[in-house]
Design a protein around this motif. Structure first.
Motif, PDB file in Angstrom:
ATOM      1  N   PHE A  81     -14.395   2.634  -8.200  1.00 49.45           N
ATOM      2  CA  PHE A  81     -13.122   3.341  -7.803  1.00 49.45           C
ATOM      3  C   PHE A  81     -13.262   4.607  -6.646  1.00 49.45           C
ATOM      4  O   PHE A  81     -12.547   4.690  -5.862  1.00 49.45           O
ATOM      5  N   ALA A  82     -14.456   4.938  -6.867  1.00 53.30           N
ATOM      6  CA  ALA A  82     -14.700   6.305  -5.734  1.00 53.30           C
ATOM      7  C   ALA A  82     -14.870   5.320  -4.421  1.00 53.30           C
ATOM      8  O   ALA A  82     -14.421   6.085  -3.342  1.00 53.30           O
ATOM      9  N   GLY A  83     -15.703   4.422  -4.407  1.00 52.84           N
ATOM     10  CA  GLY A  83     -15.658   3.856  -3.082  1.00 52.84           C
ATOM     11  C   GLY A  83     -14.864   3.124  -2.817  1.00 52.84           C
ATOM     12  O   GLY A  83     -14.234   3.018  -1.400  1.00 52.84           O
ATOM     13  N   MET A  84     -13.727   2.549  -3.676  1.00 58.13           N
ATOM     14  CA  MET A  84     -12.730   1.860  -3.223  1.00 58.13           C
ATOM     15  C   MET A  84     -11.521   3.002  -2.497  1.00 58.13           C
ATOM     16  O   MET A  84     -10.630   2.837  -1.915  1.00 58.13           O
ATOM     17  N   THR A  85     -11.601   4.088  -3.371  1.00 59.62           N
ATOM     18  CA  THR A  85     -10.822   5.228  -2.748  1.00 59.62           C
ATOM     19  C   THR A  85     -11.071   5.599  -1.359  1.00 59.62           C
ATOM     20  O   THR A  85     -10.424   6.017  -0.560  1.00 59.62           O
ATOM     21  N   ALA A  86     -12.543   5.669  -1.154  1.00 63.67           N
ATOM     22  CA  ALA A  86     -13.095   6.381   0.380  1.00 63.67           C
ATOM     23  C   ALA A  86     -12.619   5.016   1.238  1.00 63.67           C
ATOM     24  O   ALA A  86     -12.331   5.346   2.342  1.00 63.67           O
ATOM     25  N   LEU A  87     -12.616   3.937   0.892  1.00 62.12           N
ATOM     26  CA  LEU A  87     -12.326   2.847   1.933  1.00 62.12           C
ATOM     27  C   LEU A  87     -10.670   2.649   1.846  1.00 62.12           C
ATOM     28  O   LEU A  87     -10.388   2.009   2.784  1.00 62.12           O
ATOM     29  N   SER A  88      -9.919   3.348   1.069  1.00 59.48           N
ATOM     30  CA  SER A  88      -8.490   3.401   1.057  1.00 59.48           C
ATOM     31  C   SER A  88      -7.693   4.329   1.795  1.00 59.48           C
ATOM     32  O   SER A  88      -6.491   4.395   1.931  1.00 59.48           O
ATOM     33  N   VAL A 106     -15.462  -7.149  -0.262  1.00 56.90           N
ATOM     34  CA  VAL A 106     -16.612  -7.317  -1.021  1.00 56.90           C
ATOM     35  C   VAL A 106     -16.557  -6.525  -2.251  1.00 56.90           C
ATOM     36  O   VAL A 106     -16.896  -6.834  -3.539  1.00 56.90           O
ATOM     37  N   GLY A 107     -16.074  -5.322  -2.254  1.00 60.67           N
ATOM     38  CA  GLY A 107     -15.669  -4.467  -3.506  1.00 60.67           C
ATOM     39  C   GLY A 107     -14.919  -4.965  -4.525  1.00 60.67           C
ATOM     40  O   GLY A 107     -15.115  -5.042  -5.466  1.00 60.67           O
ATOM     41  N   VAL A 108     -13.783  -5.760  -3.852  1.00 66.88           N
ATOM     42  CA  VAL A 108     -12.823  -6.192  -4.880  1.00 66.88           C
ATOM     43  C   VAL A 108     -13.187  -7.251  -5.474  1.00 66.88           C
ATOM     44  O   VAL A 108     -12.928  -7.728  -6.720  1.00 66.88           O
ATOM     45  N   LEU A 109     -13.871  -8.109  -4.492  1.00 67.38           N
ATOM     46  CA  LEU A 109     -14.544  -9.441  -5.329  1.00 67.38           C
ATOM     47  C   LEU A 109     -15.607  -8.949  -6.240  1.00 67.38           C
ATOM     48  O   LEU A 109     -15.177  -9.606  -7.422  1.00 67.38           O
ATOM     49  N   THR A 110     -16.330  -8.357  -6.049  1.00 65.01           N
ATOM     50  CA  THR A 110     -17.407  -7.740  -6.868  1.00 65.01           C
ATOM     51  C   THR A 110     -16.649  -7.071  -8.154  1.00 65.01           C
ATOM     52  O   THR A 110     -17.004  -7.416  -9.569  1.00 65.01           O
ATOM     53  N   LEU A 141      -7.370  -5.746 -10.881  1.00 67.90           N
ATOM     54  CA  LEU A 141      -6.727  -6.949 -10.387  1.00 67.90           C
ATOM     55  C   LEU A 141      -5.677  -6.542  -9.592  1.00 67.90           C
ATOM     56  O   LEU A 141      -5.546  -7.109  -8.554  1.00 67.90           O
ATOM     57  N   VAL A 142      -4.976  -5.446  -9.602  1.00 69.00           N
ATOM     58  CA  VAL A 142      -3.901  -5.030  -8.472  1.00 69.00           C
ATOM     59  C   VAL A 142      -4.755  -4.704  -7.380  1.00 69.00           C
ATOM     60  O   VAL A 142      -4.027  -5.014  -6.213  1.00 69.00           O
ATOM     61  N   LEU A 143      -5.765  -3.851  -7.296  1.00 74.75           N
ATOM     62  CA  LEU A 143      -6.531  -3.687  -6.140  1.00 74.75           C
ATOM     63  C   LEU A 143      -6.724  -4.971  -5.473  1.00 74.75           C
ATOM     64  O   LEU A 143      -6.526  -5.100  -4.272  1.00 74.75           O
ATOM     65  N   PHE A 144      -7.477  -5.695  -5.984  1.00 73.45           N
ATOM     66  CA  PHE A 144      -7.817  -7.308  -5.577  1.00 73.45           C
ATOM     67  C   PHE A 144      -6.404  -7.645  -4.972  1.00 73.45           C
ATOM     68  O   PHE A 144      -6.959  -8.163  -3.657  1.00 73.45           O
ATOM     69  N   ALA A 145      -5.316  -7.874  -5.444  1.00 71.93           N
ATOM     70  CA  ALA A 145      -4.407  -8.606  -4.954  1.00 71.93           C
ATOM     71  C   ALA A 145      -3.911  -7.719  -3.739  1.00 71.93           C
ATOM     72  O   ALA A 145      -3.515  -8.499  -2.576  1.00 71.93           O
ATOM     73  N   LEU A 146      -3.755  -6.448  -3.795  1.00 72.46           N
ATOM     74  CA  LEU A 146      -3.211  -5.696  -2.527  1.00 72.46           C
ATOM     75  C   LEU A 146      -4.194  -5.954  -1.321  1.00 72.46           C
ATOM     76  O   LEU A 146      -3.709  -6.024  -0.303  1.00 72.46           O
ATOM     77  N   VAL A 147      -5.677  -5.895  -1.723  1.00 68.62           N
ATOM     78  CA  VAL A 147      -6.449  -6.089  -0.489  1.00 68.62           C
ATOM     79  C   VAL A 147      -6.305  -7.330   0.071  1.00 68.62           C
ATOM     80  O   VAL A 147      -6.304  -7.800   1.432  1.00 68.62           O
ATOM     81  N   ILE A 148      -6.293  -8.754  -0.841  1.00 69.04           N
ATOM     82  CA  ILE A 148      -6.038 -10.015  -0.506  1.00 69.04           C
ATOM     83  C   ILE A 148      -5.086 -10.204   0.403  1.00 69.04           C
ATOM     84  O   ILE A 148      -4.882 -10.803   1.559  1.00 69.04           O
ATOM     85  N   ILE A 149      -3.498  -9.438  -0.171  1.00 71.89           N
ATOM     86  CA  ILE A 149      -2.290  -9.982   0.580  1.00 71.89           C
ATOM     87  C   ILE A 149      -2.516  -8.966   1.866  1.00 71.89           C
ATOM     88  O   ILE A 149      -1.781  -9.541   2.898  1.00 71.89           O
ATOM     89  N   ARG A 150      -3.192  -7.882   1.812  1.00 67.93           N
ATOM     90  CA  ARG A 150      -3.137  -7.142   3.308  1.00 67.93           C
ATOM     91  C   ARG A 150      -3.936  -8.330   4.144  1.00 67.93           C
ATOM     92  O   ARG A 150      -3.514  -8.260   5.378  1.00 67.93           O
ATOM     93  N   LEU A 151      -5.254  -8.706   3.787  1.00 70.16           N
ATOM     94  CA  LEU A 151      -5.865  -9.471   4.601  1.00 70.16           C
ATOM     95  C   LEU A 151      -5.275 -10.787   4.948  1.00 70.16           C
ATOM     96  O   LEU A 151      -5.355 -11.213   6.345  1.00 70.16           O
ATOM     97  N   ALA A 152      -4.293 -11.352   4.238  1.00 69.75           N
ATOM     98  CA  ALA A 152      -3.545 -12.588   4.447  1.00 69.75           C
ATOM     99  C   ALA A 152      -2.421 -11.933   5.748  1.00 69.75           C
ATOM    100  O   ALA A 152      -2.242 -12.959   6.352  1.00 69.75           O
ATOM    101  N   LEU A 153      -1.832 -10.964   5.456  1.00 72.32           N
ATOM    102  CA  LEU A 153      -0.821 -10.730   6.190  1.00 72.32           C
ATOM    103  C   LEU A 153      -1.227  -9.942   7.593  1.00 72.32           C
ATOM    104  O   LEU A 153      -0.562 -10.004   8.840  1.00 72.32           O
ATOM    105  N   VAL A 154      -2.321  -9.210   7.504  1.00 73.69           N
ATOM    106  CA  VAL A 154      -2.872  -8.645   8.854  1.00 73.69           C
ATOM    107  C   VAL A 154      -4.542  -9.036   8.768  1.00 73.69           C
ATOM    108  O   VAL A 154      -5.384  -8.215   8.397  1.00 73.69           O
TER     109      VAL A 154
END
Length: 158
Positions: A81-88, A106-110, A141-154
């Motif tokens: 979550f520290a890494g995901m916070t930095a990347l977000s 890669v982070g959310v998949l892992t 799970l929510v973080l995974f969904a947000l990243v995947i949805i954003r990737l699909a939209l943009v």
């Protein structure tokens, strides 16, 4: 269009709600993981979770599955979550570099693979569920969904 004008255009592009949501979810996960890490290292009994029956945080957090290669799972969650916070943070969403987006993916998949492993351990090996761990699993799970949805939209620029 030159590289500098592309970088300037990218820096001014509105982020939308999904990147901000990833930041909020990441910070929430960071807080819960920090609490679980504190509890792990202090052998605390303040988990505010029943210690009998199917819902038993103490049983889960002290089981053999609470460590991976000797590293506390709570500490791994804190690092995730520290890494995901930095990347977000907004700058990471606005950068013209492809690496932050790739690392987020890669982070959310892992994270999701690890969550599946931990849920399996809780349900089939430990025979107990930790409510705090479930919060971390849900946030992942929510973080995974947000990243995947954003990737699909943009999709990333090629």
């Amino acid at each position: 269009m030159t590289i500098s004008s592309t970088a300037q255009r990218t820096a001014r592009t509105p982020l939308g709600v999904l990147p901000w949501a990833t930041l909020v979810v990441s910070v929430a996960g960071l807080a819960v993981s920090a609490y679980l890490t504190y509890e792990h290292f202090t052998a605390g009994s303040t988990l505010a979770c029943p210690d009998t029956g199917v819902v038993n945080c103490a049983k889960v957090t002290s089981s053999q599955y609470s460590k991976l290669f000797g590293i506390p799972v709570a500490l791994l969650g804190l690092a995730f979550f520290a890494g995901m916070t930095a990347l977000s943070v907004p700058q990471m969403w606005r950068t013209s570099s492809r690496w932050p987006g790739r690392l987020r993916l890669v982070g959310v998949l892992t994270g999701m693979v690890f969550v599946c492993y931990l849920i399996w351990a809780e349900l089939f090996q430990i025979n107990a569920i930790c409510l705090w761990c479930t919060v971390v699993h849900a946030l992942t799970l929510v973080l995974f969904a947000l990243v995947i949805i954003r990737l699909a939209l943009v999709p990333p620029a090629s």
